[in-house]
Design a protein around this motif. Structure first.
Motif, PDB file in Angstrom:
ATOM      1  N   CYS A   1      -0.411  -1.184  -9.785  1.00 62.25           N
ATOM      2  CA  CYS A   1      -1.641  -0.790  -9.107  1.00 62.25           C
ATOM      3  C   CYS A   1      -2.676  -1.911  -9.209  1.00 62.25           C
ATOM      4  O   CYS A   1      -2.916  -2.461 -10.280  1.00 62.25           O
ATOM      5  CB  CYS A   1      -2.184   0.495  -9.733  1.00 62.25           C
ATOM      6  N   ALA A   2      -3.299  -2.212  -8.078  1.00 65.15           N
ATOM      7  CA  ALA A   2      -4.312  -3.262  -8.057  1.00 65.15           C
ATOM      8  C   ALA A   2      -5.591  -2.814  -8.754  1.00 65.15           C
ATOM      9  O   ALA A   2      -6.407  -3.634  -9.159  1.00 65.15           O
ATOM     10  CB  ALA A   2      -4.605  -3.656  -6.611  1.00 65.15           C
ATOM     11  N   LYS A   3      -5.772  -1.506  -8.897  1.00 70.58           N
ATOM     12  CA  LYS A   3      -7.019  -0.981  -9.462  1.00 70.58           C
ATOM     13  C   LYS A   3      -6.911  -0.741 -10.963  1.00 70.58           C
ATOM     14  O   LYS A   3      -7.817  -1.054 -11.717  1.00 70.58           O
ATOM     15  CB  LYS A   3      -7.395   0.333  -8.775  1.00 70.58           C
ATOM     16  N   CYS A   4      -5.794  -0.130 -11.388  1.00 77.03           N
ATOM     17  CA  CYS A   4      -5.704   0.271 -12.787  1.00 77.03           C
ATOM     18  C   CYS A   4      -4.487  -0.309 -13.511  1.00 77.03           C
ATOM     19  O   CYS A   4      -4.361  -0.147 -14.704  1.00 77.03           O
ATOM     20  CB  CYS A   4      -5.723   1.800 -12.898  1.00 77.03           C
ATOM     21  N   GLY A   5      -3.595  -0.954 -12.759  1.00 76.75           N
ATOM     22  CA  GLY A   5      -2.471  -1.612 -13.398  1.00 76.75           C
ATOM     23  C   GLY A   5      -1.297  -0.710 -13.712  1.00 76.75           C
ATOM     24  O   GLY A   5      -0.319  -1.157 -14.314  1.00 76.75           O
TER      25      GLY A   5
ATOM     26  N   PRO B   1       4.677   5.432  -3.263  1.00 74.31           N
ATOM     27  CA  PRO B   1       3.751   6.518  -3.577  1.00 74.31           C
ATOM     28  C   PRO B   1       2.416   5.989  -4.066  1.00 74.31           C
ATOM     29  O   PRO B   1       2.278   4.795  -4.363  1.00 74.31           O
ATOM     30  CB  PRO B   1       4.477   7.261  -4.704  1.00 74.31           C
ATOM     31  N   GLU B   2       1.444   6.873  -4.167  1.00 76.98           N
ATOM     32  CA  GLU B   2       0.200   6.505  -4.836  1.00 76.98           C
ATOM     33  C   GLU B   2       0.481   6.323  -6.324  1.00 76.98           C
ATOM     34  O   GLU B   2       1.426   6.893  -6.863  1.00 76.98           O
ATOM     35  CB  GLU B   2      -0.840   7.610  -4.661  1.00 76.98           C
ATOM     36  N   CYS B   3      -0.346   5.544  -6.986  1.00 81.25           N
ATOM     37  CA  CYS B   3      -0.201   5.415  -8.423  1.00 81.25           C
ATOM     38  C   CYS B   3      -0.606   6.733  -9.084  1.00 81.25           C
ATOM     39  O   CYS B   3      -1.231   7.581  -8.445  1.00 81.25           O
ATOM     40  CB  CYS B   3      -1.013   4.226  -8.942  1.00 81.25           C
ATOM     41  N   PRO B   4      -0.245   6.929 -10.360  1.00 81.39           N
ATOM     42  CA  PRO B   4      -0.545   8.205 -11.032  1.00 81.39           C
ATOM     43  C   PRO B   4      -2.035   8.530 -11.070  1.00 81.39           C
ATOM     44  O   PRO B   4      -2.416   9.678 -11.295  1.00 81.39           O
ATOM     45  CB  PRO B   4       0.015   7.997 -12.444  1.00 81.39           C
ATOM     46  N   ASN B   5      -2.865   7.536 -10.838  1.00 81.04           N
ATOM     47  CA  ASN B   5      -4.308   7.763 -10.853  1.00 81.04           C
ATOM     48  C   ASN B   5      -4.894   7.849  -9.446  1.00 81.04           C
ATOM     49  O   ASN B   5      -6.114   7.829  -9.266  1.00 81.04           O
ATOM     50  CB  ASN B   5      -4.981   6.651 -11.658  1.00 81.04           C
ATOM     51  N   GLY B   6      -4.023   7.907  -8.448  1.00 79.31           N
ATOM     52  CA  GLY B   6      -4.486   8.189  -7.094  1.00 79.31           C
ATOM     53  C   GLY B   6      -4.877   6.967  -6.276  1.00 79.31           C
ATOM     54  O   GLY B   6      -5.420   7.111  -5.186  1.00 79.31           O
ATOM     55  N   HIS B   7      -4.583   5.778  -6.775  1.00 74.49           N
ATOM     56  CA  HIS B   7      -4.900   4.571  -6.012  1.00 74.49           C
ATOM     57  C   HIS B   7      -3.764   4.251  -5.043  1.00 74.49           C
ATOM     58  O   HIS B   7      -2.640   4.694  -5.229  1.00 74.49           O
ATOM     59  CB  HIS B   7      -5.147   3.388  -6.962  1.00 74.49           C
TER      60      HIS B   7
ATOM     61  N   HIS C   1       0.823  -1.202   0.000  1.00 75.04           N
ATOM     62  CA  HIS C   1       0.000   0.000   0.000  1.00 75.04           C
ATOM     63  C   HIS C   1       0.860   1.256   0.000  1.00 75.04           C
ATOM     64  O   HIS C   1       1.952   1.267   0.579  1.00 75.04           O
ATOM     65  CB  HIS C   1      -0.922   0.011   1.226  1.00 75.04           C
ATOM     66  N   ALA C   2       0.333   2.300  -0.607  1.00 74.52           N
ATOM     67  CA  ALA C   2       1.014   3.595  -0.577  1.00 74.52           C
ATOM     68  C   ALA C   2       1.242   4.004   0.870  1.00 74.52           C
ATOM     69  O   ALA C   2       0.386   3.805   1.733  1.00 74.52           O
ATOM     70  CB  ALA C   2       0.170   4.644  -1.297  1.00 74.52           C
ATOM     71  N   GLY C   3       2.425   4.550   1.124  1.00 75.45           N
ATOM     72  CA  GLY C   3       2.762   4.984   2.478  1.00 75.45           C
ATOM     73  C   GLY C   3       3.616   3.969   3.215  1.00 75.45           C
ATOM     74  O   GLY C   3       4.244   4.309   4.205  1.00 75.45           O
ATOM     75  N   GLU C   4       3.643   2.748   2.713  1.00 72.69           N
ATOM     76  CA  GLU C   4       4.519   1.748   3.303  1.00 72.69           C
ATOM     77  C   GLU C   4       5.933   1.925   2.773  1.00 72.69           C
ATOM     78  O   GLU C   4       6.141   2.451   1.678  1.00 72.69           O
ATOM     79  CB  GLU C   4       4.023   0.333   2.968  1.00 72.69           C
TER      80      GLU C   4
ATOM     81  N   THR D   1       2.486  -6.501  -5.774  1.00 72.37           N
ATOM     82  CA  THR D   1       3.930  -6.451  -5.991  1.00 72.37           C
ATOM     83  C   THR D   1       4.297  -7.362  -7.146  1.00 72.37           C
ATOM     84  O   THR D   1       3.811  -8.469  -7.266  1.00 72.37           O
ATOM     85  CB  THR D   1       4.698  -6.897  -4.737  1.00 72.37           C
ATOM     86  N   ARG D   2       5.149  -6.836  -7.981  1.00 71.52           N
ATOM     87  CA  ARG D   2       5.658  -7.609  -9.100  1.00 71.52           C
ATOM     88  C   ARG D   2       7.120  -7.243  -9.221  1.00 71.52           C
ATOM     89  O   ARG D   2       7.501  -6.381  -9.971  1.00 71.52           O
ATOM     90  CB  ARG D   2       4.896  -7.243 -10.377  1.00 71.52           C
ATOM     91  N   ARG D   3       7.918  -7.844  -8.415  1.00 71.65           N
ATOM     92  CA  ARG D   3       9.294  -7.385  -8.288  1.00 71.65           C
ATOM     93  C   ARG D   3      10.097  -7.625  -9.547  1.00 71.65           C
ATOM     94  O   ARG D   3       9.945  -8.626 -10.219  1.00 71.65           O
ATOM     95  CB  ARG D   3       9.953  -8.060  -7.092  1.00 71.65           C
ATOM     96  N   ASN D   4      10.963  -6.697  -9.788  1.00 70.62           N
ATOM     97  CA  ASN D   4      11.789  -6.728 -10.982  1.00 70.62           C
ATOM     98  C   ASN D   4      13.206  -6.371 -10.562  1.00 70.62           C
ATOM     99  O   ASN D   4      13.742  -5.345 -10.915  1.00 70.62           O
ATOM    100  CB  ASN D   4      11.239  -5.727 -11.996  1.00 70.62           C
TER     101      ASN D   4
END
Ligand SMILES: [Zn+2]
Length: 52
Positions: free
Chosen positions: A17-21, A33-39, A4-7, A44-47
């Motif tokens: 992002c779980a909501k918009c990808g 941070p929050e995603c660019p769309n505010g979610h 989650h954002a803030g962690e 996690t998809r580590r790279n």
């Protein structure tokens, strides 16, 4: 595993992002941070370099 954002990111990697990808790149030790769309919920998809 969700994040989650803030962690604080424990490792450098990409979060999706779980909501918009939308992809957010996070460096180890940084706050997620929050995603660019505010979610604020991410899948996690580590790279990680050297750990593909
Ligand atoms: Zn989003």
């Amino acid at each position: 595993m969700a994040a989650h954002a803030g962690e604080k990111a424990r490792k450098t990697g990409d979060f999706f992002c779980a909501k918009c990808g939308e992809k957010v790149h996070v460096t180890a030790g940084d706050t997620i941070p929050e995603c660019p769309n505010g979610h604020d919920e991410f899948e996690t998809r580590r790279n990680e370099p050297g750990n593909a």
